[in-house]
Design a protein around this motif. Structure first.
Motif, mmCIF file in Angstrom:
data_model
loop_
_atom_site.group_PDB
_atom_site.id
_atom_site.type_symbol
_atom_site.label_atom_id
_atom_site.label_comp_id
_atom_site.label_asym_id
_atom_site.label_seq_id
_atom_site.Cartn_x
_atom_site.Cartn_y
_atom_site.Cartn_z
ATOM 1 N N ALA A 226 3.572 5.528 3.087
ATOM 2 C CA ALA A 226 3.677 6.947 3.422
ATOM 3 C C ALA A 226 3.629 7.151 4.939
ATOM 4 O O ALA A 226 4.373 7.964 5.490
ATOM 5 N N SER B 42 0.844 -1.199 0.000
ATOM 6 C CA SER B 42 0.000 0.000 0.000
ATOM 7 C C SER B 42 0.870 1.236 0.000
ATOM 8 O O SER B 42 1.767 1.381 0.841
ATOM 9 N N LEU B 43 0.602 2.155 -0.923
ATOM 10 C CA LEU B 43 1.330 3.414 -0.938
ATOM 11 C C LEU B 43 0.968 4.268 0.266
ATOM 12 O O LEU B 43 1.802 4.992 0.806
ATOM 13 N N THR B 44 -0.290 4.150 0.698
ATOM 14 C CA THR B 44 -0.747 4.906 1.870
ATOM 15 C C THR B 44 -0.009 4.461 3.123
ATOM 16 O O THR B 44 0.457 5.280 3.915
ATOM 17 N N THR C 32 3.992 12.115 2.405
ATOM 18 C CA THR C 32 2.660 12.180 1.825
ATOM 19 C C THR C 32 2.547 11.096 0.768
ATOM 20 O O THR C 32 3.558 10.648 0.208
ATOM 21 N N GLN C 33 1.301 10.684 0.473
ATOM 22 C CA GLN C 33 1.123 9.643 -0.545
ATOM 23 C C GLN C 33 1.615 10.100 -1.912
ATOM 24 O O GLN C 33 2.256 9.307 -2.629
ATOM 25 N N SER D 131 4.251 8.078 -4.334
ATOM 26 C CA SER D 131 3.946 7.767 -5.734
ATOM 27 C C SER D 131 5.019 8.324 -6.659
ATOM 28 O O SER D 131 5.457 7.669 -7.616
#
Length: 292
Positions: free
Chosen positions: A24, A19-21, A30-31, A35
């Motif tokens: 982060a 998960s990028l979230t 921050t997401q 990214s």
């Protein structure tokens, strides 16, 4: 291709969490920053590393290959960070000290005992020898510090004075008629003298002292240990030249007595010796602080 380590770090956590979230959150980014980092890495390789889906991200086959390497590097970095923290906190590491048998036994031992109690994770390595041997070991990198008699004149070494010792001549009961008598150097030389080996600083110092008064000091017996100096004097084989602090017990018990001379014997100084302009570990610093 020289990608920034931070890009690999972002890639690792994105792959690990899927998960990028979440990546982060772990990295306090921050997401969009996560990214962007992933895109930079993909662009640099010209390869897609993740497939995006409704649940997050999943590694491509190429991404799996990269992750297999990055995961190992992250584990090694994590272990390195833990080891550095352990060294900083003195939970691990080693302390290598050089010195004479007599200095270890009669002086350094008490500090080693306290040091070991406070920092049991530090491994202690002791090397004994004469001052020239200890200097050689230090220059060869075999020890971290040496405890030696001064003076030491060597531009490669830094010597910090630590404490003072007083040398003296002692005898046993066979020479009881000399107890309380003040002797001249001429009178002392009428008796058999026992000295430590020629390479010792104490031997050099007393030889130079006699020479300054026009006398040649020639021992009947030469030995390689302080314990032998003490024992031979006790047995009456001669008058030994020793460090007073090392025979305090025998002097107190009366098995040895100090010979009084009509000239003073200057005190000697002991110093802690390290290589000049070389970094030293926390363990070495802490031991030096403890001794001084």
């Amino acid at each position: 291709m020289n990608n920034n380590y931070e890009l690999y770090k972002v890639f690792y956590w994105a792959a690990k969490t899927g998960s990028l979230t979440q990546a982060a959150k772990v990295l306090y980014l921050t997401q969009p920053s996560v990214s962007h980092a992933i895109k930079q890495l993909e662009d640099s390789f010209g390869i897609t590393l993740f497939n995006r889906n409704s649940k997050g991200v999943i590694l491509t086959q190429e991404g799996e290959v990269l992750y297999s390497y990055i995961e190992k590097s992250q584990l090694l970095i994590s272990l390195a960070e833990k080891q550095m923290a352990a060294l900083k906190n003195l939970d691990s590491g080693e302390l290598r000290i050089g010195g004479s048998d007599s200095l270890f036994k009669h002086y350094i031992l008490q500090y080693l005992e306290n040091f070991h109690k406070q920092y049991p994770g530090i491994k202690l390595h002791l090397n004994h020898g004469t001052t020239p041997e200890i200097i050689a070991l230090l220059k060869e990198g075999e020890i971290d510090l040496g405890v030696v008699r001064m003076p030491i004149s060597d531009s490669q070494l830094e010597v910090r004075e630590s404490f003072q010792l007083q040398d003296c001549f002692v005898a046993g009961s066979l020479y009881s008629e000399l107890q309380g008598v003040v002797l001249s150097l001429d009178m002392l030389l009428q008796y058999p003298i026992i000295l430590f080996s020629r390479n010792s600083r104490a031997r050099m110092a007393i030889t130079e002292l006699f020479q300054s008064y026009g006398h040649h000091l020639k021992p009947e017996i030469e030995v390689g240990s302080v314990d032998l100096l003490i024992e031979l004097a006790r047995k009456g084989l001669g008058i030994s030249y020793v460090t007073r602090e090392f025979v305090s017990k025998e002097l107190e018990e009366g098995t040895l007595f100090e010979i009084q001379l009509d000239v003073p014997i200057p005190p000697s100084h002991v110093g802690i010796m390290i290589m000049r302009n070389m970094p030293i570990s926390n363990a070495v610093n802490k031991f030096i602080e403890m001794v001084q």
